[in-house]
Design a protein around this motif. Structure first.
Motif, mmCIF file in Angstrom:
data_model
loop_
_atom_site.group_PDB
_atom_site.id
_atom_site.type_symbol
_atom_site.label_atom_id
_atom_site.label_comp_id
_atom_site.label_asym_id
_atom_site.label_seq_id
_atom_site.Cartn_x
_atom_site.Cartn_y
_atom_site.Cartn_z
ATOM 1 N N ASN A 1 0.822 -1.210 0.000
ATOM 2 C CA ASN A 1 0.000 0.000 0.000
ATOM 3 C C ASN A 1 0.859 1.264 0.000
ATOM 4 O O ASN A 1 0.516 2.245 -0.668
ATOM 5 C CB ASN A 1 -0.960 -0.003 1.186
ATOM 6 C CG ASN A 1 -2.094 -0.984 0.999
ATOM 7 O OD1 ASN A 1 -2.435 -1.363 -0.112
ATOM 8 N ND2 ASN A 1 -2.690 -1.415 2.090
ATOM 9 N N SER B 1 -2.274 -2.058 -4.423
ATOM 10 C CA SER B 1 -2.848 -1.686 -3.129
ATOM 11 C C SER B 1 -4.213 -2.339 -2.996
ATOM 12 O O SER B 1 -4.863 -2.634 -3.976
ATOM 13 C CB SER B 1 -2.967 -0.169 -3.009
ATOM 14 O OG SER B 1 -3.861 0.331 -3.962
ATOM 15 N N GLY C 1 0.895 6.177 3.964
ATOM 16 C CA GLY C 1 0.305 6.201 2.624
ATOM 17 C C GLY C 1 0.179 7.611 2.090
ATOM 18 O O GLY C 1 0.530 7.892 0.939
#
Length: 125
Positions: free
Chosen positions: A41, A77, A109
């Motif tokens: 991610n 992701s 992120g």
């Protein structure tokens, strides 16, 4: 319907999913928490910032948007895996790891996406 865009998303998504799967196999063996998904991610967030900037300055390059951004980053992701892994931590009463995982995923992120964007436009350094 744009068949070329659909093929680019399909192929990019497959490659991104494969990379996520391989990262999970490799890193989840460490048993800390779900490092594979976390790293996938964060990498995807960085790359999407990088790719979005490149698409902004080259809007005629639709393959960047479809193959790299929607396809590859979308496959790499995954919110569903993140949600499933959080549920697993809750079921195992691993609340400290749950909080760390959620906070790291969200904050890192966002930072990674910003860094990718700034790196691509040359304002990072």
């Amino acid at each position: 319907m744009n068949i070329q865009a659909m093929i680019l998303v399909f192929v990019g998504g497959g490659l991104g999913s494969l990379v996520r799967y391989l990262l999970s196999i490799w890193l989840n063996q460490l048993k800390y928490f779900y490092l594979g998904t976390l790293l996938a991610n964060i990498i995807a967030a960085f790359l999407i910032g990088l790719f979005l900037y490149n698409y902004e300055i080259q809007p005629d390059k639709h393959w960047i948007k479809f193959f790299l951004t929607v396809g590859f980053c979308g496959g790499l992701s995954t919110f569903s895996a993140f949600s499933n892994e959080n549920l697993s931590l809750i079921q195992q009463s691993r609340y400290l790891e749950l909080i760390i995982y959620i906070v790291l995923s969200i904050i890192l992120g966002i930072i990674a996406c910003l860094l990718g964007y700034k790196w691509a436009n040359g304002s990072l350094f």
